[in-house]
Design a protein around this motif. Structure first.
Motif, PDB file in Angstrom:
ATOM      1  N   LYS A 168       0.831  -1.211   0.000  1.00  0.00           N
ATOM      2  CA  LYS A 168       0.000   0.000   0.000  1.00  0.00           C
ATOM      3  C   LYS A 168       0.863   1.259   0.000  1.00  0.00           C
ATOM      4  CE  LYS A 168      -3.550   2.414   2.687  1.00  0.00           C
ATOM      5  NZ  LYS A 168      -4.388   2.381   3.916  1.00  0.00           N
TER       6      LYS A 168
ATOM      7  N   THR B 174       0.998   3.891  -3.087  1.00  0.00           N
ATOM      8  CA  THR B 174       0.652   5.296  -2.818  1.00  0.00           C
ATOM      9  C   THR B 174       1.741   6.219  -3.349  1.00  0.00           C
ATOM     10  OG1 THR B 174      -0.595   4.659  -0.827  1.00  0.00           O
ATOM     11  CG2 THR B 174       0.077   6.973  -1.022  1.00  0.00           C
TER      12      THR B 174
ATOM     13  N   GLU C  67     -10.896   1.094  -3.945  1.00  0.00           N
ATOM     14  CA  GLU C  67     -10.638   0.831  -2.526  1.00  0.00           C
ATOM     15  C   GLU C  67      -9.914   1.986  -1.831  1.00  0.00           C
ATOM     16  OE1 GLU C  67      -9.571  -1.363  -4.946  1.00  0.00           O
ATOM     17  OE2 GLU C  67     -11.334  -2.681  -4.786  1.00  0.00           O
ATOM     18  N   ASN C  68      -9.148   2.773  -2.593  1.00  0.00           N
ATOM     19  CA  ASN C  68      -8.321   3.815  -1.974  1.00  0.00           C
ATOM     20  C   ASN C  68      -8.107   4.935  -2.977  1.00  0.00           C
ATOM     21  OD1 ASN C  68      -6.191   5.384  -0.869  1.00  0.00           O
ATOM     22  ND2 ASN C  68      -5.397   3.612   0.246  1.00  0.00           N
ATOM     23  N   ASP C  69      -8.569   6.142  -2.634  1.00  0.00           N
ATOM     24  CA  ASP C  69      -8.488   7.251  -3.597  1.00  0.00           C
ATOM     25  C   ASP C  69      -7.092   7.862  -3.678  1.00  0.00           C
ATOM     26  OD1 ASP C  69      -8.311   8.652  -1.229  1.00  0.00           O
ATOM     27  OD2 ASP C  69     -10.145   9.813  -1.524  1.00  0.00           O
ATOM     28  N   LYS C  70      -6.123   7.342  -2.897  1.00  0.00           N
ATOM     29  CA  LYS C  70      -4.738   7.795  -3.018  1.00  0.00           C
ATOM     30  C   LYS C  70      -3.918   6.896  -3.940  1.00  0.00           C
ATOM     31  CE  LYS C  70      -4.452  10.074   1.491  1.00  0.00           C
ATOM     32  NZ  LYS C  70      -3.728  10.141   2.803  1.00  0.00           N
TER      33      LYS C  70
END
Length: 327
Positions: free
Chosen positions: A35, A39, A78-81
């Protein structure tokens, strides 16, 4: 305890321009390391796009082969970054090199005796890598277009080796099964199929009649131009056998085979024939010059132009067309 290490590799000339360096991410939990790395990689790619160091393009719509530039990259659900890397792998990636970078690439090419294209790619490939048990980094994602992308299961395979008796590893894949080169073909075929009044560029098989199939294949033999042969999915297997039989009778044709092209909710298999690369100039024993165009063989005379011989109306290469007109 096993340590999991990811690395975001940033080539030197890109690092110099954006002031971000290659960085490693190590954790006891591989999902945390992954992750963090994704990122950071997403941040780097977003900077490259905003600074126009790279250009990312996708197709205007499902029925067009026209590309449009994407400025706001699609994010993961799942993750906007984190970017949607699977979607990114379907897009057209273009690096915008400066004159200084071209000079550096040329110097490196001479030093390492490499091809210029390979050298430039080497200078411009941003990568996500994972370290396996011997602490050597292996790429699991590369920011480039390729006909042979990294196997999307490489990462999973390495993690399975590092986690004994691991259960099924659930995480988002970084590559789509539908890379840009494949996606581009599907869009091109879709556009050809849906364009009205362009029967010289397409043939459609929508029945199982052998002689209709034979006539259309022989038409391709005679016209010898760029043409796409669309076969409805339910006739694909029998048409393939018929193709092999007819080629044993009339001679082999070179073609590109693309299965399962979706066109308005129907699947087609496409045989793409391109004769533009074939030698089209023939000198007769009497010294006359003949050339092949979309209408068949034609005798050259004093009024025959470059365009007629080298690039007829079926030519798709705008660069060649422009060059010929300038000549």
């Amino acid at each position: 305890m096993t340590k999991f290490k990811y690395r975001v590799f940033i080539p030197e000339f890109i690092a110099d321009r954006i002031k971000f360096q290659t960085q490693e991410f190590e954790e006891n939990d591989f999902l945390k390391a992954r992750k963090s790395a994704l990122t950071y990689l997403s941040k780097i790619i977003s900077i490259l796009v905003s600074e126009k160091i790279i250009t990312v393009s996708d197709f205007k719509n499902e029925e067009s082969s026209e590309l449009i530039e994407i400025k706001d990259l699609k994010k993961s659900q799942e993750n906007d970054k984190i970017l949607d890397f699977a979607h990114l792998s379907e897009c057209k990636i273009k690096f915008n090199y400066t004159e200084r970078e071209f000079r550096k690439a040329n110097e490196l090419r001479t030093e390492r005796k490499m091809g210029l294209k390979h050298t430039i790619l080497l200078l411009g490939i941003v990568k996500l890598e994972i370290a396996h048990e011997k602490d050597n980094f292996v790429p699991v994602f590369e920011l480039k277009n390729s006909d042979f992308p990294i196997n999307q299961f490489v990462e999973r395979t390495i993690l399975n080796r590092m986690i004994p008796n691991a259960e099924v590893l659930n995480f988002s894949l970084l590559y789509s099964g539908f890379q840009f080169s494949i996606k581009e073909k599907h869009h091109q075929f879709r556009e050809i199929f849906l364009t009205e009044n362009n029967l010289r560029e397409k043939e459609l098989i929508s029945n199982n009649l052998f002689f209709d199939f034979e006539r259309k294949l022989l038409s391709i033999y005679n016209r010898r131009c760029m043409i796409s042969f669309f076969i409805e999915e339910k006739y694909t297997a029998s048409a393939r056998k018929a193709m092999l039989h007819l080629q044993s009778v009339y001679g082999k044709l070179n073609y590109e085979y693309t299965p399962k092209v979706m066109i308005r909710n129907n699947f087609y298999t496409v045989y793409f024939f391109d004769f533009n690369a074939e030698l089209k100039l023939i000198y007769s024993k009497t010294g006359n010059l003949y050339f092949r165009n979309s209408s068949g063989m034609k005798k050259a005379d004093e009024q025959t132009t470059f365009e007629e011989i080298v690039c007829d109306e079926n030519c798709k290469d705008e660069l060649i067309k422009d060059l010929l007109h300038k000549l």
